[in-house]
Scaffold this motif. Structure first.
Motif, PDB file in Angstrom:
ATOM      1  N   ARG A 182       0.848  -1.143  -0.135  1.00  0.00           N
ATOM      2  CA  ARG A 182      -0.030   0.019   0.197  1.00  0.00           C
ATOM      3  C   ARG A 182       0.691   1.229  -0.164  1.00  0.00           C
ATOM      4  O   ARG A 182       0.547   2.133  -0.942  1.00  0.00           O
ATOM      5  N   GLU A 183       1.891   1.350   0.833  1.00  0.00           N
ATOM      6  CA  GLU A 183       2.880   2.461   1.053  1.00  0.00           C
ATOM      7  C   GLU A 183       3.549   2.575  -0.452  1.00  0.00           C
ATOM      8  O   GLU A 183       3.688   3.915  -0.684  1.00  0.00           O
ATOM      9  N   CYS A 184       4.040   1.503  -0.950  1.00  0.00           N
ATOM     10  CA  CYS A 184       4.780   1.561  -2.105  1.00  0.00           C
ATOM     11  C   CYS A 184       4.011   2.031  -3.356  1.00  0.00           C
ATOM     12  O   CYS A 184       4.449   2.871  -4.096  1.00  0.00           O
ATOM     13  N   ALA A 185       2.558   1.771  -3.527  1.00  0.00           N
ATOM     14  CA  ALA A 185       1.625   2.134  -4.369  1.00  0.00           C
ATOM     15  C   ALA A 185       1.283   3.693  -4.124  1.00  0.00           C
ATOM     16  O   ALA A 185       1.456   4.586  -5.117  1.00  0.00           O
ATOM     17  N   GLU A 186       1.364   4.133  -2.885  1.00  0.00           N
ATOM     18  CA  GLU A 186       1.016   5.584  -2.578  1.00  0.00           C
ATOM     19  C   GLU A 186       2.388   6.434  -3.023  1.00  0.00           C
ATOM     20  O   GLU A 186       2.352   7.458  -3.527  1.00  0.00           O
ATOM     21  N   VAL A 187       3.489   5.862  -2.805  1.00  0.00           N
ATOM     22  CA  VAL A 187       4.875   6.478  -3.186  1.00  0.00           C
ATOM     23  C   VAL A 187       4.879   6.608  -4.624  1.00  0.00           C
ATOM     24  O   VAL A 187       5.452   7.454  -5.236  1.00  0.00           O
ATOM     25  N   THR A 188       4.568   5.455  -5.291  1.00  0.00           N
ATOM     26  CA  THR A 188       4.904   5.226  -6.770  1.00  0.00           C
ATOM     27  C   THR A 188       3.774   6.614  -7.481  1.00  0.00           C
ATOM     28  O   THR A 188       4.220   7.028  -8.463  1.00  0.00           O
ATOM     29  N   GLU A 189       2.723   6.455  -6.956  1.00  0.00           N
ATOM     30  CA  GLU A 189       1.562   7.654  -7.455  1.00  0.00           C
ATOM     31  C   GLU A 189       2.390   8.942  -7.183  1.00  0.00           C
ATOM     32  O   GLU A 189       2.001   9.846  -8.068  1.00  0.00           O
ATOM     33  N   GLU A 190       2.812   8.950  -6.108  1.00  0.00           N
ATOM     34  CA  GLU A 190       3.417  10.570  -5.741  1.00  0.00           C
ATOM     35  C   GLU A 190       4.615  10.630  -6.652  1.00  0.00           C
ATOM     36  O   GLU A 190       4.837  11.985  -7.027  1.00  0.00           O
ATOM     37  N   ALA A 191       5.141   9.635  -6.841  1.00  0.00           N
ATOM     38  CA  ALA A 191       6.537  10.021  -7.628  1.00  0.00           C
ATOM     39  C   ALA A 191       6.147  10.148  -9.354  1.00  0.00           C
ATOM     40  O   ALA A 191       6.767  11.209  -9.988  1.00  0.00           O
ATOM     41  N   GLY A 192       4.953   9.612  -9.520  1.00  0.00           N
ATOM     42  CA  GLY A 192       4.509   9.859 -10.994  1.00  0.00           C
ATOM     43  C   GLY A 192       3.872  11.379 -11.228  1.00  0.00           C
ATOM     44  O   GLY A 192       4.264  11.953 -12.079  1.00  0.00           O
ATOM     45  N   ARG A 193       3.418  11.652 -10.055  1.00  0.00           N
ATOM     46  CA  ARG A 193       2.974  13.122 -10.043  1.00  0.00           C
ATOM     47  C   ARG A 193       4.052  14.199 -10.130  1.00  0.00           C
ATOM     48  O   ARG A 193       4.040  15.238 -10.918  1.00  0.00           O
ATOM     49  N   LEU A 194       5.113  13.868  -9.403  1.00  0.00           N
ATOM     50  CA  LEU A 194       6.370  14.594  -9.349  1.00  0.00           C
ATOM     51  C   LEU A 194       7.126  14.828 -10.678  1.00  0.00           C
ATOM     52  O   LEU A 194       7.554  15.656 -11.228  1.00  0.00           O
ATOM     53  N   ARG A 195       7.156  13.399 -11.187  1.00  0.00           N
ATOM     54  CA  ARG A 195       7.644  13.374 -12.644  1.00  0.00           C
ATOM     55  C   ARG A 195       7.218  14.058 -13.626  1.00  0.00           C
ATOM     56  O   ARG A 195       7.619  14.800 -14.494  1.00  0.00           O
ATOM     57  N   GLU A 196       5.746  14.064 -13.702  1.00  0.00           N
ATOM     58  CA  GLU A 196       4.689  14.978 -14.484  1.00  0.00           C
ATOM     59  C   GLU A 196       5.314  16.445 -14.161  1.00  0.00           C
ATOM     60  O   GLU A 196       5.208  17.231 -15.287  1.00  0.00           O
TER      61      GLU A 196
END
Length: 289
Positions: A231-245
């Motif tokens: 769950r935490e990895c999915a949240e961080v991955t989503e946040e990383a996607g937003r930051l990359r965008e």
């Protein structure tokens, strides 16, 4: 915060609340500059339902619990001294029954009624506390992560004690045993040997069951840990996607502004040259006038 304080808090919680609280306390220890304590807190295992029920019972402090654990000391001493234990064992059975009623009521009040397997494990733990001083201390602390079971001969079988005396009387009546007597004794010896082997097999089976329970507990613990990490990895991955965008957008804007700046610098230089040339021509015109 020390390890005992953290354990008191964690093992006073319901099993489903354990992992999140453990993560929080470990993080607090790290923030406080104590990585050793953080590692110790992380190593604490999530309790099974039966272990939680016993911990919950300990925190309720029923008087029968102290009576049971004190009785365990007397029971062990009597057993080691070869004294009769029938009365103590009867008293133990009554205390365990009373405590299990209390434990079941407390678990039901907490919204986690004890099912048959968990109730049996909790009862085994209370019996084990009377036979093993280590388990007794663990129960008193209320920090159990899994149920306990005493593997070995318990003092709850005083009826076996007279058997050696009865066997010693038999040869005295027949100094010259007949073939039938010898055959009977040999059969008895084989039966006793088979009984000992059977008990050893039972002990090994109980030990294997305890190991299987511990493995199942570890599996449940790591399953919960894995799910939380996912769950935490999915949240961080989503946040990383937003930051990359956002980074892509920022880089694109930076590139656009860089081109704009280069154009402005170039045109500014040209404008400076034109302005200087115009001033020169104007000065020449004034001079002619």
């Amino acid at each position: 915060m020390d390890l005992a304080t953290a354990a008191d808090e964690l093992y006073g919680l319901a099993p489903e609340e354990f992992t999140a609280a453990r993560t929080r306390l470990a993080a607090e220890a790290k923030r406080d500059g104590d990585p050793v304590l953080a590692k110790q807190v992380t190593a604490l295992r999530r309790p099974t339902v039966s272990a939680w029920a016993v911990n919950h019972l300990v925190r309720a402090s029923p008087p029968e619990l102290d009576d049971l654990l004190d009785l365990g000391e007397r029971l062990r001493s009597a057993w080691e001294a070869g004294e009769p234990v029938a009365g103590l064992d009867q008293r133990r059975a009554g205390l365990v029954t009373a405590l299990m009623r209390t434990a079941s009521a407390l678990a039901a009040s907490a919204g986690r009624p004890l099912r048959e397997p968990a109730a049996r494990e909790a009862e085994d733990t209370l019996y084990a506390a009377t036979m093993d001083p280590v388990v007794s201390d663990e129960v008193r602390a209320g920090h159990l992560s899994r149920p306990r079971r005493h593997v070995g001969f318990a003092p709850a079988a005083p009826a076996r004690a007279p058997e050696p005396r009865q066997e010693k009387k038999t040869p005295a009546k027949a100094p010259r045993p007949s073939a039938e007597d010898r055959r009977t004794r040999e059969e008895d010896r084989r039966a006793r040997e088979e009984e000992r082997r059977r008990r050893r097999r039972e002990e090994r089976a109980r030990a294997a069951e305890a190991e299987a329970d511990a493995a199942a507990e570890a599996l449940a613990e790591w399953s919960a840990e894995r799910d939380e990490a996912r769950r935490e990895c999915a949240e961080v991955t989503e946040e990383a996607g937003r930051l990359r965008e956002r980074l892509r957008e920022t880089l694109a804007r930076q590139e656009s502004l860089t081109r704009r700046l280069e154009t402005a610098e170039r045109e500014h230089t040209r404008a400076e040259r034109r302005a200087a040339e115009a001033r020169r021509q104007a000065q020449e015109a004034r001079d002619l006038v």
